[in-house]
Structure formats: structure tokens, C-alpha cells
Design a protein around this motif. Structure first.
Motif, PDB file in Angstrom:
ATOM      1  N   CYS F 223      43.008  67.946  -2.919  1.00 38.70           N
ATOM      2  CA  CYS F 223      43.347  68.877  -1.844  1.00 38.70           C
ATOM      3  C   CYS F 223      42.333  69.848  -1.613  1.00 38.70           C
ATOM      4  CB  CYS F 223      44.924  69.611  -1.958  1.00 38.70           C
ATOM      5  SG  CYS F 223      45.213  70.394  -3.412  1.00 38.70           S
ATOM      6  N   ALA F 224      41.564  70.097  -2.528  1.00 37.64           N
ATOM      7  CA  ALA F 224      40.137  70.637  -2.537  1.00 37.64           C
ATOM      8  C   ALA F 224      39.444  70.124  -1.836  1.00 37.64           C
ATOM      9  CB  ALA F 224      39.718  71.006  -3.898  1.00 37.64           C
ATOM     10  N   SER F 225      38.431  70.944  -1.039  1.00 40.93           N
ATOM     11  CA  SER F 225      37.252  70.174  -0.097  1.00 40.93           C
ATOM     12  C   SER F 225      36.015  70.317  -0.899  1.00 40.93           C
ATOM     13  CB  SER F 225      37.095  71.192   1.030  1.00 40.93           C
ATOM     14  OG  SER F 225      38.188  71.129   1.922  1.00 40.93           O
ATOM     15  N   GLY F 226      35.374  69.403  -0.542  1.00 47.05           N
ATOM     16  CA  GLY F 226      34.027  69.235  -1.190  1.00 47.05           C
ATOM     17  C   GLY F 226      33.914  68.416  -2.086  1.00 47.05           C
ATOM     18  N   VAL F 227      34.909  67.763  -2.710  1.00 47.95           N
ATOM     19  CA  VAL F 227      35.141  66.811  -3.644  1.00 47.95           C
ATOM     20  C   VAL F 227      34.788  65.251  -3.156  1.00 47.95           C
ATOM     21  CG1 VAL F 227      36.442  65.917  -5.616  1.00 47.95           C
ATOM     22  CG2 VAL F 227      36.602  68.162  -4.852  1.00 47.95           C
TER      23      VAL F 227
END
Lengths: 250, 250, 250, 250, 250, 250, 250, 250
Positions: F223-227
Motif C-alpha cells: 500500500c506504499a507508493s514508490g515500490v
């Protein structure tokens, strides 16, 4: 053509009333009628001892009607139709006599066969939601003349409900265990019964049941002996097989 | 204690020779012996009509020996041991009489039971590599006194090999179909036979067979009626169930 | 531009009528027209010997229309559209001549190609419910001028229906076997035929068929040689490949 | 017995030299020899136009030897054995002439067939690790007399290596694309070739390739037309099918 | 609060204008507003250099509105909303200025950010049906001020369409490859590009694509270096990551 | 040939020192050397800005040696070899200078490249067992001249170990998160970092980790962006991509 | 019948007021009422210390009503009904007092039980979309008299939101962690808490979450100790188990 | 540092013996020792009420030794080591006192903790082959001072073996149910017990158990309330959680 009719035909050959070639030609041309979209098998009565059944799912009302009529016209007195929508049942009622059960979606066209109360098939289900599949099995078995005892909602989470009916289980000639979720019912019954147990996993449940996979794997890995498994939700298959087993020795 | 012995006990109760409580105490204390690592079930002869079987995989040679001896000491004349390594067999031979088959890894401790040639169980296998599983089924069925007919290497890629044996199939009381790869054998046999067919998927194959998954799914989805399925490579389960079915009506 | 047209162009280069650069520029600029949402490939006739086909699923009626018109305007006389909804077909009929088959959801825009009755492609299906996929294959093959023989409802549960048509199978140049459930049809046909068999698993079935997975795995693990597999329900792919194979040697 | 021999037999029937019954008896008794663990099929030359092949995996050295000898004794001049361990090859060399390739694990017993350089089969592989599977395909195709062109290590991560060989691809009659990992090679070749492409997924890779599943799914979902798929690592199947296709029209 | 504002606050601490405790209290209390059903994160501008984004799927129109208003009230000039239904967009338009794109289901509330045309992000898609996902990526990247070049419908089945745009690929700073079916586009682009490639598998396809699994596995197993993968259909994630990479070195 | 050498060649063309055709011929013939089993790509320095790497798994010691020597002979000063067994390393040391790391199984043939300490790549691992994969990433990144900071054993079950290193994370230009089991490390780091995070799932764990599937799915659903995510255990891929990203803007 | 009532009954036996047989007969006949489609278990209060709950999914409104009425008539003062549609709730309101929560689909028939504020159960959810499942857990726990603290939208992508509530977590007696997508919340909470953590994976997410599989596997593989898992979306199960644990020691 | 030691430290702060800053510094610097390959957590005694445990799988003997010594040197009196090979145990015995159990592969370094016989944890296993996992749970629970009752080999195929021990189950404060194959034991126990049941699926079985998947899914779908699940074969996790639950209320 059933076994008796076939036997009479062969007797005529044996006594010289008809030639071997004539007999063969009768048998060979009979097997099926080609409707284009379906090859209706009129020979199954000989080959497998039971008239063909129509699997209604994925067939149009018109297709079901044509196959049913073809069968009744070739001497079947009654035809079993599984997974038939109520719409298809309404359509079919215009052409042929039909008894339809909305819960199991089973229809019987033609005469309803007389129940001969042969042997004893016990059908146990884990929960209320498994009943449609259990009824598909029950009505199939009754169609072929078997006596059926129903034990519904006896899932393993309340094991005493099953244990209270241990005498019913002991008197069975074959048992059908219908269960979704963890499907443990088959193992528990298999552990106390001394007759064949046919396990029917159902798609009842949610989440990690993955459409019946959990019950299916559970039943395949049963540590009880004498248990075999049919496809998920395949009540008909279980009822048909139970009929076969139940009639051995009659 | 087998059914006969149980019946005699109950007759004594009925005739007042022993009290109900004494009888209950005998039955109740008999069921199993607790070896710590295993609870050996000596009551199964009553409950399910067949002595317990030892599943050898995952047990040490010492554990197998202790369970076997416990059984023989409690009145079993012979014990069936499945999936036993040849090392365990060698170990066991020091303590008890043992007949061991290296192909199927089945051992029989104690007396080899007399084969009563009951009924007729046909065991068909798809290919040469399926034979170990087929033999596990065959030896299990023979252990319980059944007559077994073997039809090996009759896979569907050469359908005439199967068709040439159509009479063997027609005379079966129950058929075990053992096949890996695409597992089509069960459907083809199910389509021509009119008796129960027990399908045994095997892990034979490679790539997209995924350890027997392809044959398993194929058999579960069989369009032939009268087919049910046991676990992958479960020859014993098929043989045991076939015995149950075959003896109905004897 | 088809192979013939390309050959004429290259002849002009060879004879000095046009320069190599002019020819290259003609060929290079022709390949596709960029509609923004699609790059329509007008060069495929050269590259692969068959005009591009429109895969209708996931495209709006407007997108299908624009691509079709672009193709007809670039010299295609007829365009094959697969998996087109009846709504899209109705929409398209406003702009171009269209022949639409509701069963297989195939449309042919422009002129219906003349059937040249080349070779013989046999299309066999397991059951009535597999017919839409089988017809997608059949109409595709006929679009390219092949002669197609249909053998529907010959599934392995009644193996004699297939065996009665052994001569049809023997005369095929390539066979397409369409089946859901356990997908055994491909193996059985592969075992009796001596030509390439293209297996098409269908999503027909329920429970442990897992959307066609059972038939797919079964066909991939076929023990018969000469069998290869396309995607689940991919009737078009099978028909296109059968066309390629059938025309070898013409 | 090959097609020619069968034809001569039937001609004798036609001309009255032998009776129909004699001919049938010859044909009928010939099909296979029953070795107990295997039914060796000597009739395949008639039925499928190619002698039977021995799948070596899962068979003991002794079983392979017995089947090979049985075949050579029944008139096969050469026998193809796949997936044979080097141990089995060493064992077999004691009885029959054998040529063995350690990379592909293919053995040819008896005479090495003459290569007739028929047509042109191109075999492309994605990487160095895919070569054993590619060679299984290549040697199989050469065994049946086909001309084979090898294009190894042309995977899509360096697309220019493939594009530099576009003329080889253009001249193929059938192409076998062998690739593990993401299996994209089949789609790229399918997009530039205008002949049938047989895709062989391999188990080469690690992690999320799940034993070849990634390449398998990728190939089944190929957006290029004319591509079909065989089992993971099934080089033999691809080579056999390519032979079938390549010889159409010869 | 953005990085600049935070820096000014800390400068005041450094110069003694406010105490450390006061500063901490300002920062600590700011991070998020608790709406009960959501904790809106107003601190992300500090922590990650980009305002929070609202994932619209699974939220009611009212929830989306409350979060949006909370953000705009806390100093965000514009808010990106992904996977918003057109109904929710219509609802939201009553409260705040909104620009909505029906294809990608992306909404921008508040001011539309000025595009600063930073660097160059190339977004390539395999087919027409992949465009909604590709546009989700494109609009996300443009929202953050990046220059975006679109290359749609360049799937590997017609590799020349991609090769004709090799210069566009060569000039990219980061590439997003969007593809369903076999997902080979990522590998082919990864093989010719010398910049990071973000692969987005889509659920476009049918049958054995299993909801995007085929493209996902294919991309994870890419034999090209420099390729990484985001979730199936996750256009936003790819656009956001491309923005991060593109701005390195600005 | 690297970019600089290519530029000089083109300058000569521009100034008329060599003809265009001569230049093309130099470039075109250089791309790869065909070793039969491998096409060694000497042009990658031009195309992708980094010399080719040898993937050692599935190659014999002899094959690795031949490819390495071919590369060193064509002007590469150092070659990176991944997944090389210690046996292969011992073999290779006879022919070329080699530095080998037993933990990560990485070898560097030729000169060890000077580390230019460019940017800052942080490599975090969840547990001790993940270190081999983390080191594969670290050594790869260092091979290309990047500065690498290691944060090992900072898994989420003791979140304070990670939080104590928040400053290391804040100063990274790109982060590689290596974790098995539940793979939550990537999400937690992704939530606090404001740079690209490359997630590497590992096969570390047991039971329901299914060979790395749990960490893989977890990371794809972050749910984290940039992964973004690479293949299970693919430390090299992560290190290579981190190098690409880290050097943007240098 | 609850434990107290059972104890009084047994006291009467002990004091000779009623015979053992009479007592047994009371207990034995009480366990369940057979409604045909369901065996309503009135004995669970004795066996498990909590009245039976009705699982509403897959039951008709009429079935739910009959079971509810049966329970209320047998002395239950309140009945918990889960996964009840709003239609079923409307239907049920005609017969019995009902409090219905549309978000969690939980209904309470009869008296709403007094909340005794026992212990402290903390329910944490990852995102807004997980709240329906979290509320099913919360209302279940409150139904049985537990004090519940809600911590919603504290997913790991903004770890500070969770860390700010570390005191709430420290004071819990048992924690329920509800999360979809990557499900990392359970591990992070498990790492900082020193009480049992019940993890509930939800089906929230898309693509490679495969209906909750990603969160499920993630939670099963948690590297934090003290974490166990219930079925996907099974808020009730978590709330019921939390109640059991919370009340230990009361 | 355990809770008591922490409390004393804080009391000194409270009474002014040491400053707050000094106390913080003591606590903060204590949490873990960085061994390079591992960050040993000495603070867990405070944070979670139990000393850290070493997961031995995937660690070298040397790594295990260093972590163990580090822990014992920081004041732990005993250390639990799970999944330790006997080789590692032999190695470790050279440095520290060690008690090692070969069946469960559990080692206890330092003093063997006194068993305080707290509460009552019942550990039930389905079969003999599940005992290693059951013992891992049992020894873990005993390590933390709990009283453990073992009920081995009480699988559901002989349900009377379980029913005979109903009193043991009734007196449990928490139950661990360990079972492979179909994993039905958890449901059956869950249905008769009124305390929390921790289900541990094992990988015991073959074929369609798919490495423990069948038992895992079965347990997750348990229709009994109060059941939660840990990872396949995770005896330690179950024992640790049982300890947590058992001590509530002490």
C-alpha cells in the motif's frame, strides 16, 4: 433398449430367428440419434444399466426440449434433467409432463419412476447451505429406485448431532457426505462407518475456501479409509454412484 | 475382536451369562492400546469390518515394529503395512514373519491371508510407470480376499489396447483406474463400464502435471458417471474401497 | 499489399523501373495506420500471408468500426472480427456489410470470402456446450478457404460415438479437438489419428474445472504424440493455426 | 508393419490370394506384444505413420531393454528412446547398437536413420540453459528425416540477435521456439513468421517461474497467431509434431 | 506543510525564535486529521515529497468528498483521486472543482497542476485494451509535472511497430511498459532500452491469463535487466514511481 | 565498445575520415560472438551502458569460462558472474583473475572495478537468512561504482531496529528492501522513504511461504507508493536497477 | 440451558431429588431442535459458554427467522446474526425485535446485551475499506460484553499513525489486526505488542491480491510471535476468539 | 532486562536517584547488539514479556553460537533455539550448556527454566507423524513455565479416541490442535471445547496435500468458532501464543 430387450434379441439370433447381421445392424444403428448439436445416446440402457441423463447447464431451453423429446420417443419412460433453470422447466412443461424441484434444480420428464426402496443410502450434509447439493444427490438416487435417508445439518462443529445418529450411519449400505467449508464431515463419518462413503465437497463458504477447494483437498486427504470424492457441488455424480453401489448384490 | 466375537459377547449378555456392565467394560477397554506415540485401534474389526492398517511413511522402523507386534498380540492374524521402506522391512523381519513387495512397498506381517477369490476387481493402469501404485491397490484388495484382474499399460493414447479387453471390463464388479499425465483413462473406462470406477491419479509425468494435479483435476471433472476419485498415488485407498464395494451382496 | 503485389514491386526494382529507395519507402510507410488507440497493420498480408483480424473483446463499437473501415479502405476485401458482441455487430452494420454469427460471436465485414474447400480440417467437440468455441474455430478456418468437417458431441464418456467416425478422423489433414471438463478427447483422438491435433480446452464445466484449468492441464499432459494446445476457449487461434498447417503443400 | 506393407496385405485380400479372415488375423494379432509391464505397440507404423518411441523416464534399464529388443525383433529398424539416463544407456549398449546423446538424453537403438533433409524445421532457443530441451526436439526431428536449423541463444532481451536471423525464420516450414523464464520468444517469433510455431516452455529460471509455469502461461496467452504449446520441457513432443507438419505436402 | 515550510520552522528553532518543544508540537500535531473512517495524512508533503493521493475504490462518494475537502482545507492546492466511479465524480463536482477522465477513472480536485515538462517518461502499451491502465499511469505522471510520451498498441506480435519507435525509447529517462496477455513487451523494451523499465501487467486477456497472472509472472521472470514490476493493473503505482525516478537529478 | 568509443567512430564518419558504410560494418559485425551454445553480446556497452553479465546457474564451468574469456578478449576490463558455484569459480581461476564471494556466489573476472562512491544505495534486509540475496544486490551495485549502505536484520517484527536507522533511509537515493516470510519490510520502508524502493522477495521461510510466494504477493500489493518488485531471490536484478536509478542525474 | 442451570440439575441428581436417568433424559433431549433444514443447537450455552450464532449468508429470510424464533423460544435472550442482507433484516423485523448495522451486516435479535466493559480488545484496521470487516469483529466482541477500542486506518504505509497510538496497543489484552493488500499490519503490531494478536486478512485490494490470498499468506508467515490467523474477511471469528481470550482470568 | 528490572530503574527515576535522561540512555542503548549479520534484541523482555528466541534454520552453527553467547552475556539465563540441526547442537555444546531434543530439534541453552505448571495447555495431534511439530509446541510452552498435557494420535478417523479424552479437553485453558492430511482435528476439537484452539497444519501427507495446503485451508475454513491458525509446521508459534493466552489472568 434395456438389458432384457437386448437379451431377447440375442435369443432370436441364437435360435436362428434372425441372422447375426440383422441383429448387429439393429444394435449398431440404435446407439444414438444425431440432433446436430447433440448425439443422443439411446444405447446407454444396455451399456451402463441406466438411461442417459441430461446435464441442463449450458444448454438452451430448446436444446433440452429436443433431447428430452428424442429420448421419450425412443422408449425411455422417464428422463432425469439436472441443473435446469426454472425458465427451462417452464418451457419444457409445454411439451412433456415434468416434475421440477426448485431447490436442487432437478426435473423429471415423463413418468416419475416408482421408488423401489432398495437398500439404504444415507445422505448427510454439514450445514443448511449444503442442502441444494445434497438434494441433487437424494433425488437422483430416488429416481433410480433407492431408499434415501437424509441427515442434514450434522456438521462437525457440533459433533454430538452426528453421534446421536450413529445408528442411522451404521445401517447404511452407502453414505454420501456433503460438506463445504473445511469438509471434515467425510472423515468423521468415514471413521465410524463400515460402508463406502462418497464425499461431495461444496462451494459453500467464503475467503480461503476458494470456491470449494478447501473442502475438496480436505476430502481427498481424508485419513479415513473407504472414502472417495466427486467434483465440487456434484450431487448428481454422488447420487448416481451411490445407486450403482447400493444395487450390487440385489 | 471381530464381528463374530462381538456377537458372541452380546449373546452372553442376552442370555444373562454376563451382565451388561461387564460386557460394556470388555468392549470399552479394548478399543486401543496406547503406545505413547500411537493409539493402536484393536476395535476396528468391529467398527469397520477390517483390521487396522499401518501407514508406514513417516514412521520409524521401531515404531512400525511396536505397532505391528501390538496388533499381532491382540489377536490379529495378519497386518497390512503400506509405504514401508525396504530398510524398515528388513528390520521388521527380525521380529515377525513378513512378506514384502519391493515394487509397491507393501508388507504383510503374520499369516498371509487366504485369497477367497471374491467377486472381481479389475485394476487398469495407463502406463508402465503407474504400476507401483496399481500394485499397491492390487495387493491391498488381495489381502482382503478379493479376486483381482490386472490390465496394465492400456492408456488412451492407444485406445485399441483397452478396447481389446472390453470383456474384462464388462465382467468387473468394480474397477480401479490408475493413471498419471492427463488421467483420461478413468473417463474412457467410465464411459464403457456399468460398475463403479475408482480413479487413482498418479504423480507420473513432468512439467505441467504439477505432481499429479493434472490427472487429479481431469478425473474429478470426468464426464462419465459412476467415477469417484481418491488422493494422488493412493493405491491403498482405492484397493480398500474396492474391497468394501466388491463385498456388498456377498 | 499481398505477396503478389510485393513481388511486382520488387521486380520493378530489379528491372530498374524504380529505385531501391523508392521501393523501400513504399513498403516501409505502408505497414500500419496509427489511429491513436490502435496501429492498424496493413502489412500483415505480406508478413504472414493472412490479413489482420480484429479481436473484438475489450474494444468499443466505435473502435471496432474505425479499425474495420481503415482496413477495408486499405484494400482488404474482407475482415474477420472475433468475440464481437451483438450490440457491436448491430452498430457496425450501419457502416459496412457484415455477416454475423451469434453462436460464435464472429463477424465478417466486407465480402464473404469464397470457400476453396482446401484440404480437410476436422473439428471435434466433446459436448453441446463446447460448440460456441468449436464454431469460432470452424468459421475462422472457413474464412480462409478451408474445408471443414464437424464432429460434435463425441466426448469420451461415450467412446463409441467417436469410434463410429474413425474414417472421418483418418481422412483429416489436421484435427481440432475442443473439450472442457476433463479434456480427454484430445488424447483419444491423438491416439488414433496420424495428423497434427490442435487441442482447445474450454471453460465448460464447474467446480474443480477452475475455469478451464482441468482441461488445459489434461491436454498439455497428453500421452499421445502430435498434440499441441492453445489458450482456453481460443477457437480462433486453433482455426488460424489449422489453416496454416492445412495449406502446407498446396 | 508400415502403410506399404498393410496395403500389400489388403491387395492380396482384394485379389483373393488370402481370405479376409486371414488378413484380419494377421492385423489383429500384430498390434502389440504384451510384456506384462508393457504392451508394446507394433501397429503404430500403420496407425500413425511413425514407429513407437520409448519414454525412458520412470522405466528401469531392464524394462527399456526388453521393450527395445521386442521392437527390433518385430521389424523396426531403429527405435527412439527419450529421457534415458546414461546408466540405462550403458546397460542397453550390451544388447543392441545404440547412439546416445548426453545433453538431450536421447538414444537411438538399431540403425541410425538416414536424414532425408526434408523441408526445414527451425529450432530457436532463448538461452544456453534451454539447449538440452531444444536438442531433444532437434534430434527427434532429425530421427524422422527432417532437416533442422538451430538458432540458439536468441532470447528477446537482445532482440537484435533474433532480428539478424530473420531470413532463417522466413524460410522455415515450421518453427520450434524453446524458452524458459518469461517465454516471450514464442510471441516475437510468432509475430514475424508466417508458418506454424510450436512453443516449448522450459523449467529454466528460478523464483516466480514456478517450475516453468511462467513460460507456459506466457506462451498460452501469446498475442501472435499460429502459436500452439506443448508441455514444459517436452522437446520430444515438439519435434514429433514438427515432423508431422513438415511432411505435409511431401 | 512542504519541505520549505518545515525548513523555515526549523530555522526559527535554530535561531531561538521558537523553542524546540513548540516546533515539535507543531510538527507532531500536524501529521493527520482523524475523520473516524480515515486518518488523512497532511504530513506526507514533508515525508515523501508528494501530496497524498486518494484511492477511490471501496470508498463511498461521501467518504471521498470528506477526505478531499479535508485535504484542500489543509493547504493542498490539488488532490489526485484514482479509481473513482463516474457517480462519485458527479457527486464530488458539487463541492469542489474537479477534472475527471472517464477512461482511466482519474479525477483531479482543486487546481490542475501546471505541467513542468520535466524529463521524459515513455508509456508503451501492448494493445488497445490496455489503454485505461496506461492512461492511469500517464495522468498520474503528468499530475506531478512530468513530460509523458505515449506509445500505444506496440505489442510484440508486430515487433516492427515497436522497432519503428526505437528513437523514442532511446530518449526516455524512464519507461512504463503496460501489457496483458503474455506481457512480453516489458522484456523486449528492457532489451533495447538503457533506462529503468517499470512493467505493469494488466488483466486484459482470457482463459489461462488467470486475471493477469500470466503477464505478472512473465514480467517478473524477464530476462532483461533493469525491469521491475508493480501490481496487476496498477497504473497509478507505475506513474508515481516513474515520477520519483524521473525527478532524480533535477 | 562503449559510448565514448562509438562517439569517436561516428565523429570520424562526420569528418569524412571513414565512410558511413565502413562505420556501419564495424558496428554491425561487433554485436556478438557466436560460441555455438551462446551468442556473446559485445555491443551491450553501447546499447545499455553496462557490460553484459553472465548468469552462472545452468551453465557448465567450461561454458562460463569460454564466455568470460570471449568478453575479456573483446575489450571488457571486468566481467560480473552471478550464481556461480564454488566449483566453477575454482575452475575459472585457472584461466582468468577472479575475485569470488562464497556467500552471494558472485564472481568478478578481470580487474575489480574502482568504486566511485556514486550516490547512495541503501540495502535493507529482514533477517540473517536474507543476507545472501542482499549481498548479491550489494556486490552488483558496487561493481558498477555505487556507494552502498547495508542495513541488515531490521525486519518488521522489531520495528524499532528500523526506526533507529531512519536517518540512513532518509539519505538514500534508492533503497533495496530484501525480505522473505511476510515481506512487510518493503511496505514499511516505502511508507517512510521518499525515494524509489526496489523490493526483493526471498524464498526464506517455510510452510505457507510457498517458495517465496508470500513475500512476492505481499510486496506486489504494497500500500506504499514508490515500490516495485523483482523476481524472488533476484538480488542481481535489484542491484542492477538500483545502479541505473542512482546514476540518473550524475 | 447455561452452566448454572446445568449445575442445579446435577445437584438435584446428587441429592437424589431426581434420578440419574431423568437428568440424562433432560440433557440429552435438549441439545437441538430439528427444523428439517437445520438442527438448532440449544445446548451450546453449556458446551461452549456462548449462545449459538446464526451465519446469515446462504440462508433465506424465512430460514433465518425460523431459527431465530426457535432460539428465542428456547430461552436465549438475544441472538447474534452475521452476514445478514438488509432484505433479511427487514423481513426479520416483522417477527422479532432487531437491531441491524448496515456496514457490518450484523443483526442482534431480542434484547441488546448489556456491555460489561470487560478487559480491553483493540481492533486495528489498515484502511478505510477494511472497516466493514473490522466492525463485524467489534460488534461481535461487544455483543459478548467486551470493551472494544477502535484504531482505524493505521496501515503500515504511514507507520507514524500506528506509532502515535502505541499506548493504546500496550494496554490491550488482545488485539485484532484487520488488513487487506499486503497485510503487514499484523506483523508490525505483533512486533510491538505483548499480547495475543488475531490477524484477519481481508479481500480488499485488486490484481495480485487474488481475493485476499496476499494478506492471508503474509499474515501466516508473520515473523512476529504471538500472531494467529482466521479466514479471509472473518471478522466474526476474530471477535468471538478475542472474547474467549479476553475473558480468561475474569 | 525484564519487566522487574525496568520497574526498578523507573523507581530510581521517580525517587530522584538517577535523572530521567540517564534512565532513557540506559534503556535506549540496550535494545540490541549489532553482530553485523544480526541485531540481537536484548530489550524484548521488556517489550513482549519473553526473551528472544533464535530461529535456527538458515543460520550457520557459528551464527547461532554468537547470538546465543551474546544473549547469555546480556543477562538472559536461558535461550530457546528452534529448528536447530543436530550438527549445530553438537557445535554449540562446546561453548554453552545445552539441552537438545532430536525429535523437535529444539535446544535450550543456559539453565533449563523451572516449570511453574501454570494453567493447562492441551496439545492434541492427529497422527504419529505429526509428533515432531507437536513436540516443538510442547517444549516451547514448557520452556515458558506452562503445564502441558499431550493427547497424541487422536485423529478424526477414529473419533472415539478423541471422545474418550473429552474431560482432558474440557479442562484445558487453551488447546493446540496439530494435524496434517485433512486437518479436521481442529474443527472437531473446536466444536466440543469452550476455550481458544490454536490450529497447526502440518506438511504430513502426500499427493493432494500439497505440502500442508490441504490442512491449512481446512483449518482456516473451520466451521467451529474460537479457532485460529498459524503457519504450516509452526509448532513454536503455537506454543508461544498458547503461553501468552494461558498466562492471561495469572
Amino acid at each position: 433398449m434395456n438389458k432384457q430387450e437386448l437379451k431377447e434379441l440375442l435369443d432370436k439370433v441364437s435360435s436362428g430367428q434372425i441372422s447375426c447381421d440383422e441383429a448387429l445392424s439393429v444394435i449398431r444403428t440404435e446407439p444414438y440419434e444425431d440432433l446436430g448439436f447433440a448425439k443422443v445416446d439411446h444405447h446407454r440402457g444396455v451399456r451402463q444399466g441406466a438411461a442417459e441423463v441430461i446435464y441442463g447447464a449450458g444448454k438452451t431451453s430448446e436444446q433440452i426440449e429436443k433431447i428430452t423429446v428424442s429420448m421419450l420417443n425412443h422408449g425411455e419412460s422417464s428422463v432425469l434433467i439436472t441443473r435446469m433453470s426454472s425458465d427451462a422447466a417452464d418451457f419444457l412443461k409445454n411439451s412433456v409432463p415434468l416434475k421440477y424441484d426448485t431447490l436442487s434444480k432437478i426435473g423429471i420428464a415423463g413418468e416419475v419412476p416408482q421408488n423401489n426402496n432398495i437398500g439404504n443410502i444415507v445422505i448427510a450434509s454439514g450445514g443448511t447451505s449444503d442442502i441444494p447439493v445434497a438434494e441433487e444427490a437424494a433425488l437422483t438416487a430416488e429416481f433410480y429406485g433407492n431408499k434415501v435417508s437424509r441427515l442434514y445439518d450434522v456438521g462437525v462443529s457440533g459433533i454430538h448431532r452426528l453421534m446421536d445418529n450413529i445408528d442411522v450411519i451404521s445401517n447404511a449400505k452407502v453414505i454420501i457426505a456433503v460438506a463445504g467449508m473445511e469438509g471434515a464431515l467425510a472423515s468423521v463419518i468415514g471413521g465410524v462407518a463400515d460402508c463406502p462413503v462418497i464425499a461431495v465437497p461444496t462451494s459453500v463458504g467464503y475467503g480461503a475456501n476458494f470456491g470449494g477447494l478447501s473442502a475438496l483437498l480436505s476430502m481427498l486427504n481424508s485419513c479415513a479409509s473407504g472414502v472417495s470424492v466427486v467434483n465440487i457441488d456434484n450431487g448428481f455424480g454422488a447420487g448416481y454412484l451411490a445407486n450403482m453401489i447400493n444395487k450390487i448384490g440385489e
